[in-house]
Structures are given as C-alpha cells and as structure tokens.
Design a protein around this motif. Structure first.
Motif, PDB file in Angstrom:
ATOM      1  N   UNK A 121       0.845  -1.190   0.000  1.00 28.39           N
ATOM      2  CA  UNK A 121       0.000   0.000   0.000  1.00 28.39           C
ATOM      3  C   UNK A 121       0.880   1.239   0.000  1.00 28.39           C
ATOM      4  N   UNK A 122       0.293   2.350  -0.435  1.00 34.21           N
ATOM      5  CA  UNK A 122       0.930   3.660  -0.351  1.00 34.21           C
ATOM      6  C   UNK A 122       0.183   4.459   0.703  1.00 34.21           C
ATOM      7  N   UNK A 123       0.913   5.115   1.600  1.00 37.42           N
ATOM      8  CA  UNK A 123       0.307   5.937   2.650  1.00 37.42           C
ATOM      9  C   UNK A 123       0.687   7.387   2.421  1.00 37.42           C
ATOM     10  N   UNK A 175       4.801   0.099   1.312  1.00 38.58           N
ATOM     11  CA  UNK A 175       5.720   0.234   0.173  1.00 38.58           C
ATOM     12  C   UNK A 175       6.305   1.638   0.086  1.00 38.58           C
ATOM     13  N   UNK A 176       5.471   2.645   0.375  1.00 39.91           N
ATOM     14  CA  UNK A 176       5.925   4.023   0.219  1.00 39.91           C
ATOM     15  C   UNK A 176       5.077   4.934   1.092  1.00 39.91           C
ATOM     16  N   UNK A 210      11.669   2.995   5.741  1.00 41.83           N
ATOM     17  CA  UNK A 210      11.290   2.577   4.399  1.00 41.83           C
ATOM     18  C   UNK A 210      11.290   3.787   3.490  1.00 41.83           C
ATOM     19  N   UNK A 211      11.047   3.600   2.191  1.00 39.77           N
ATOM     20  CA  UNK A 211      11.085   4.713   1.242  1.00 39.77           C
ATOM     21  C   UNK A 211      10.091   5.812   1.600  1.00 39.77           C
ATOM     22  N   UNK A 262       4.265   8.446  11.605  1.00 33.09           N
ATOM     23  CA  UNK A 262       4.705   8.331  10.219  1.00 33.09           C
ATOM     24  C   UNK A 262       5.959   7.480  10.091  1.00 33.09           C
ATOM     25  N   UNK A 263       6.891   7.633  11.024  1.00 36.63           N
ATOM     26  CA  UNK A 263       8.100   6.791  10.992  1.00 36.63           C
ATOM     27  C   UNK A 263       7.715   5.324  11.131  1.00 36.63           C
ATOM     28  N   UNK A 264       6.792   5.048  12.017  1.00 38.99           N
ATOM     29  CA  UNK A 264       6.337   3.665  12.202  1.00 38.99           C
ATOM     30  C   UNK A 264       5.744   3.100  10.917  1.00 38.99           C
ATOM     31  N   UNK A 265       4.978   3.937  10.208  1.00 43.57           N
ATOM     32  CA  UNK A 265       4.342   3.454   8.976  1.00 43.57           C
ATOM     33  C   UNK A 265       5.356   3.200   7.869  1.00 43.57           C
ATOM     34  N   UNK A 266       6.470   3.919   7.859  1.00 44.95           N
ATOM     35  CA  UNK A 266       7.460   3.690   6.803  1.00 44.95           C
ATOM     36  C   UNK A 266       7.993   2.266   6.822  1.00 44.95           C
ATOM     37  N   UNK A 267       7.941   1.643   7.983  1.00 44.85           N
ATOM     38  CA  UNK A 267       8.433   0.266   8.101  1.00 44.85           C
ATOM     39  C   UNK A 267       7.432  -0.747   7.575  1.00 44.85           C
TER      40      UNK A 267
END
Length: 334
Positions: free
Chosen positions: A180-182, A279-280, A309-310, A271-276
C-alpha cells in the motif's frame, strides 16, 4: 498536475525521467536499486549522477598561494564509482544516462530537479569517493527540489535483495510490508497537493492508498484554551473533513481503492512507524495550520532522518484539481 507533468520543460539533453545520486556508499547503492526498479516500472530513463569538487589547500609557503588537487585524478575516481554503480543495475534493462558533474552535490541535484520527474537519494551517505554526496543532501534536496524526491534509507536493503547490500540488524522484516501507499495529511493545501501525487503513485503501482492523519496528544501546552475540549466532537469534526477530502480525491481517481485513518499520536512517530510497514510513505514539505497542527515542516525532517522505508517528499506546487476541493465538504480555511 500529474506525474507526467514533472519535468515537462526538459529538453532533449534534460534529465526528464528519474535522477538518482550515487557516491559509492551502501546508502546510495540502495537508492540506486530502488530508482532502477521505479524506472523499469515507469519505463522512463534513469539518470545516474555523481558530483565532485576539487579541494583547494593553502600552501605552506607564504608566496606559494594556493594549490589544487589534480582534477583529472578526482574525476577518474568519480567515473569509476559511476561505472561500478551502473554495472550493478545492468540486468534491469532500463535506459541509463550516466552523469559526472562538477560542483556541490546538493546544488547539482537541485538544478537537475528542475527538469526531472523524480529525484532519488539515499540517506546519510558515508565515506563516498570524495566527501559525502548524501547526508546533508538527503536533507536539503527534499526541502528545495522542484519535483518529488524519494529518500531511501539503508534499512530498505532487505526489500532489494538483488542489491547485494546487507540490511542493518534493526531493519524491518521485508515480508511484513503491506502492499500500500500511505500519504500523511493535516488539512493544509500542501497536504492535499501531496495526496494527489500519492494517488498518482498508488494508481501507477496498482496499490491501494491509505490517507493518514495523526492528531498530536493534548498536553499542558494547550492550557491557554479557554474552555475544555470535547475530544469526541473534535474527532468527529476532523473525520468529517477527512472523509470530504477522500471523496474529493476519489473524484479524480475513481478506480483507486482508498481509505482514511485518524489516529492519536505524535505525527513524526506515527509516520516513521508506517514507513516500516508500507511500500511508500508520501508527505508534503510542510503544513500550514492544518487541523493536526504542523504535521510537516519539522516533522518531515524528523521522518526523513528516522524513516525505515522509502519516503517521498512532494514540494509545493499548483494543481488545478485543488480548486474543486471545497465542493466536497468542510475543509480548513487557511
């Protein structure tokens, strides 16, 4: 403005397509492989760029003035770094355009961003062939680039097994990444502009879009508020605005799966947690008085430095699709 509009002014020798900066470090190689995959997916050229400066040293003799290191020697070293990088992605079958540039790395990449569709850099480059191409660049470029910039941390190496880079011990499990993209939003115009780019990216990748708003915890810093806050009413109001924003975005991307999530917590940490886990992650360079406070700005810097993550950072830009947002329901007046 759509993905295809970035870099629309590029000439025949311009860097329309994706530009990635390399300096020989593992961080830059990780970014290189991410960029190569993206170039193959978009079927666009990949500009692999390295930059160098010629050091100038004060001579020991008072009448000797200054002396410089041989330019040819440093350029040969830069060319070797570039050749080795290109060889590593030769199996991707993308059109690669090598560029050895003279000058400050950040300045070189910023100039190229004026005609590029996407910039890609690693985070915290170390021990490159001369100084650091990355590091300060990965902070300066997203804040000032004229097109979206993706920062690829070394922790992403596990998602790029063909890069040959061993991920750090504390890297997220690549098998646990959700497809997914967030996009992080805060009710600001910048957040809405970023959501349009995120939706373009999600659609082109064939992935769902998650619209995320993090509401900072209320602490003693809000003691000046004259009346007790009705948290439930606040959440209901924010949810209504987020849903209206989703309906607006859906009108421009009717076939794209998208959901909205409102969570309590410090925006940078969320947001940092979601980067892990995705996908992006996409965010704007800064927010201006959005309903979750200043989600971006200092937050974007924090996320860039700690991303797992990216991370795509979208610069401020005019987009005609922003004009009809008010037709879909309540929004923050800026």
């Amino acid at each position: 403005m759509t993905d295809s509009t970035w870099g629309a002014g590029a000439g025949e020798d311009g860097p329309a397509g994706i530009v990635v900066g390399v300096d020989g470090s593992d961080q830059s190689i990780c970014a290189l492989f991410w960029a190569a995959r993206e170039a193959r997916r978009r079927q666009c050229p990949l500009h692999v760029v390295t930059a160098y400066t010629v050091p100038i040293f004060a001579a020991s003799s008072m009448d000797a003035g200054y002396t410089t290191v041989d330019d040819a020697m440093i350029r040969d070293g830069a060319q070797q770094v570039l050749d080795e990088a290109i060889e590593r992605i030769s199996h991707y079958g993308v059109e690669v355009i090598p560029r050895v540039e003279t000058g400050d790395a950040a300045a070189v990449l910023l100039e190229l961003s004026e005609d590029a569709d996407l910039m890609v850099v690693g985070s915290r480059g170390r021990g490159g062939f001369v100084g650091r191409l990355l590091g300060s660049v990965s902070s300066a470029l997203p804040a000032h680039a004229k097109c979206p910039t993706v920062v690829v941390p070394l922790r992403t190496a596990g998602r790029l097994p063909d890069s040959g880079i061993r991920p750090p011990a504390n890297s997220p499990d690549p098998d646990a990444v959700h497809h997914a993209v967030v996009v992080g939003v805060d009710g600001s115009e910048q957040g809405r502009a970023a959501s349009l780019v995120a939706a373009e990216q999600a659609r082109s990748m064939g992935l769902p879009l998650r619209i995320l708003c993090a509401l900072p915890p209320f602490t003693g810093s809000l003691a000046w508020v004259p009346a007790p806050l009705d948290i439930e009413a606040l959440h209901a109001e924010l949810r209504e605005q987020l849903d209206a924003g989703r309906d607006w975005l859906q009108s421009h991307f009717p076939g794209l799966e998208m959901t909205v999530e409102l969570v309590d917590g410090t925006p940078s940490e969320i947001l940092v947690e979601r980067t892990a886990k995705v996908e992006l992650l996409v965010m704007g360079t800064r927010g201006r008085g959005g309903f979750a406070g200043m989600l971006l700005g200092s937050t974007s810097q924090s996320v860039m430095h700690h991303a797992k993550g990216p991370l795509m950072v979208v610069p401020d830009h005019d987009d005609p699709r922003l004009l009809d947002r008010a037709n879909f329901g309540p929004m923050i007046a800026e």
